[in-house]
Design a protein around this motif. Structure first.
Motif, short mmCIF file in Angstrom:
data_model
loop_
_atom_site.label_atom_id
_atom_site.label_comp_id
_atom_site.label_asym_id
_atom_site.label_seq_id
_atom_site.Cartn_x
_atom_site.Cartn_y
_atom_site.Cartn_z
N MET A 35 0.82 -1.20 0.00
CA MET A 35 0.00 0.00 0.00
C MET A 35 0.86 1.26 0.00
O MET A 35 0.39 2.34 -0.34
CB MET A 35 -0.92 0.02 1.23
N HIS A 36 2.13 1.12 0.38
CA HIS A 36 3.02 2.27 0.48
C HIS A 36 3.80 2.47 -0.82
O HIS A 36 4.08 1.50 -1.52
CB HIS A 36 4.01 2.07 1.64
N PRO A 37 4.17 3.71 -1.11
CA PRO A 37 4.97 3.94 -2.32
C PRO A 37 6.37 3.37 -2.17
O PRO A 37 6.87 3.20 -1.04
CB PRO A 37 5.01 5.48 -2.42
N ALA A 38 7.01 3.09 -3.28
CA ALA A 38 8.36 2.54 -3.25
C ALA A 38 9.33 3.50 -2.56
O ALA A 38 10.35 3.07 -2.01
CB ALA A 38 8.84 2.24 -4.66
N THR A 39 9.02 4.79 -2.58
CA THR A 39 9.90 5.80 -2.00
C THR A 39 9.74 5.96 -0.49
O THR A 39 10.46 6.75 0.13
CB THR A 39 9.63 7.17 -2.66
N HIS A 40 8.80 5.23 0.13
CA HIS A 40 8.56 5.38 1.57
C HIS A 40 9.84 5.09 2.34
O HIS A 40 10.48 4.05 2.15
CB HIS A 40 7.45 4.41 2.00
N SER A 41 10.20 6.01 3.24
CA SER A 41 11.50 5.93 3.91
C SER A 41 11.62 4.76 4.88
O SER A 41 12.73 4.33 5.20
CB SER A 41 11.79 7.23 4.66
N ARG A 42 10.50 4.21 5.34
CA ARG A 42 10.57 3.17 6.36
C ARG A 42 10.16 1.80 5.83
O ARG A 42 10.75 0.79 6.23
CB ARG A 42 9.69 3.57 7.55
N VAL A 43 9.17 1.72 4.96
CA VAL A 43 8.73 0.41 4.46
C VAL A 43 8.74 0.35 2.93
O VAL A 43 8.12 -0.53 2.34
CB VAL A 43 7.32 0.05 4.99
N GLY A 44 9.47 1.27 2.30
CA GLY A 44 9.65 1.24 0.85
C GLY A 44 11.00 0.63 0.49
O GLY A 44 11.67 0.01 1.31
N THR A 45 11.43 0.85 -0.74
CA THR A 45 12.68 0.25 -1.20
C THR A 45 13.94 0.84 -0.57
O THR A 45 14.97 0.16 -0.53
CB THR A 45 12.80 0.35 -2.73
N PRO A 46 13.93 2.10 -0.05
CA PRO A 46 15.16 2.61 0.57
C PRO A 46 15.54 1.90 1.86
O PRO A 46 16.69 1.97 2.29
CB PRO A 46 14.82 4.09 0.86
N ALA A 47 14.58 1.22 2.50
CA ALA A 47 14.83 0.60 3.80
C ALA A 47 14.96 -0.92 3.68
O ALA A 47 14.30 -1.53 2.85
CB ALA A 47 13.68 0.95 4.75
N PRO A 48 15.79 -1.52 4.54
CA PRO A 48 15.96 -2.99 4.50
C PRO A 48 14.86 -3.70 5.27
O PRO A 48 15.11 -4.53 6.14
CB PRO A 48 17.32 -3.17 5.19
N VAL A 49 13.62 -3.36 4.96
CA VAL A 49 12.50 -3.88 5.74
C VAL A 49 11.67 -4.80 4.85
O VAL A 49 12.02 -5.96 4.66
CB VAL A 49 11.67 -2.72 6.35
N VAL A 50 10.59 -4.31 4.24
CA VAL A 50 9.77 -5.17 3.37
C VAL A 50 10.55 -5.59 2.13
O VAL A 50 10.62 -6.78 1.79
CB VAL A 50 8.47 -4.44 2.96
N ALA A 51 11.16 -4.61 1.45
CA ALA A 51 11.93 -4.94 0.24
C ALA A 51 13.10 -5.87 0.58
O ALA A 51 13.46 -6.74 -0.22
CB ALA A 51 12.44 -3.66 -0.42
N GLY A 52 13.66 -5.68 1.77
CA GLY A 52 14.76 -6.55 2.20
C GLY A 52 14.32 -7.99 2.34
O GLY A 52 15.07 -8.93 2.01
N TRP A 53 13.09 -8.19 2.83
CA TRP A 53 12.56 -9.55 2.96
C TRP A 53 12.33 -10.17 1.58
O TRP A 53 12.67 -11.33 1.35
CB TRP A 53 11.25 -9.54 3.76
N LEU A 54 11.78 -9.39 0.66
CA LEU A 54 11.56 -9.90 -0.70
C LEU A 54 12.89 -10.33 -1.32
O LEU A 54 12.99 -11.41 -1.92
CB LEU A 54 10.91 -8.82 -1.57
#
Length: 348
Positions: A35-54
């Motif tokens: 639901m968040h944009p890819a640019t979201h600082s906490r759960v987008g691609t810049p952070a090792p969070v959701v994208a990191g899990w993928l």
């Protein structure tokens, strides 16, 4: 000579055979939506969070799982995404569980007062107590989805407008117009004696700038992401929502289809990342707090007796949570969840 040729052929067979097995292993391309944009600082691609899990799942599965990644509420609008996930239109969804609270409120605890004192508590209770099984079980039965794991992202504090008298006691919160995101956040603002104003994150800055709100329940990273330090000059601690998480869901049929081996890969991937994610959040929040202080934002902690008053005022929010779940036929599960959360919170 014949023996040498025999050894060479045997070696080739031993090398080629595993490759042929790997090539024959079933591969899956899963449609992922956030639901968040890819640019979201906490759960987008810049952070090792959701994208990191993928990334970790793709890597650890040896390419047997790949994700077709979509951000910003695409291809399905965020409020409709859980239904789309249930039907298999998408396979994996990262979203706030509050969007679907009207049908399933059991996971509202992720953004509620007095939930978890630390992010470590979230993961520990999810994996090592009945909490995860209770919540996951509800989603499996009610919506044909698996609640994969709670994606931690931030605490939420009260941020006070430059126009507003600074907070020094619990009583100072009464009568304020406080931005809240709806659901339990609105009920929490009411419990504080304030008037909740439901405002989207994208409208938060303007609402505070214009005086539509006096304060807001929001994350530390919003000070930077939304430039709130331009219109806000106080952050009140302790966080009203101590440690928050959203949800990462998977279509239950997809979960079963990938099989036990790849199921383990996906769960192991997040378990290995927990410490890294928590460290990232703490370091990033500390960085933002330092900049905010340099810009004149005061980080104020209520005295202990005032904190006690605040927590007491917020206790009815948990009653409302249980009542809401009870109306959905989930009263027993909600009581169990409340007991688990309360026992851990009060033990520390």
């Amino acid at each position: 000579m014949r023996k040498s040729i025999g050894f060479i052929l045997l070696a080739l067979v031993l090398v080629i055979l595993p490759l042929s097995v790997d090539c024959g292993a079933k591969q899956f391309t899963l449609v992922f939506e956030s639901m968040h944009p890819a640019t979201h600082s906490r759960v987008g691609t810049p952070a090792p969070v959701v994208a990191g899990w993928l990334d970790a799942v793709e890597r650890e599965s040896g390419g047997r799982i790949k994700f077709e990644r979509h951000w910003g509420g695409e291809p399905v609008p965020a409020r409709e995404a859980l239904d789309a996930l249930r039907l298999g239109t998408i396979d994996v969804l990262a979203a706030s569980q509050l969007l679907y609270s009207g049908k399933i409120a059991i996971a509202d605890i992720g953004i509620m007062p007095r939930n978890y004192k630390t992010f470590t508590d979230i993961f520990d209770l999810w994996w090592n107590s009945p909490l995860g099984k209770i919540i996951d079980g509800v989603y499996q039965k009610r919506s044909n989805v698996k609640f994969m794991y709670p994606q931690v992202f931030a605490p939420e504090n009260i941020q006070v407008s430059k126009r507003t008298k600074k907070i020094r006691t619990f009583e100072d919160l009464k009568g304020l117009k406080i931005r809240a995101a709806g659901g339990m956040a609105n009920l929490s603002a009411k419990a504080l004696g304030a008037s909740p104003v439901t405002t989207a994150s994208s409208e938060y800055y303007t609402a505070m700038q214009r005086g539509t709100i006096d304060a807001g329940i929001m994350t530390t990273y919003s000070l930077e992401s939304y430039k709130m330090w331009e219109v806000c000059d106080q952050v009140v601690n302790p966080p009203i929502f101590n440690s928050c998480h959203i949800a990462v869901f998977m279509n239950l049929d997809t979960w079963k289809k990938v099989g036990p081996e790849l199921q383990k890969v996906m769960i192991d991937a997040i378990r290995k990342m927990e410490t890294k994610i928590i460290s990232f959040i703490h370091v990033d929040d500390a960085r933002i707090e330092k900049i905010a202080k340099e810009k004149g934002v005061e980080f104020y902690t209520l005295p202990r007796e005032e904190q006690d008053k605040m927590w007491k005022a917020l206790e009815p929010v948990w009653d409302m949570y249980v009542d809401k779940c009870t109306k959905q036929g989930l009263g027993k599960e909600a009581e169990q969840v409340r007991e688990i959360i309360s026992e851990r919170f009060n033990a520390q």
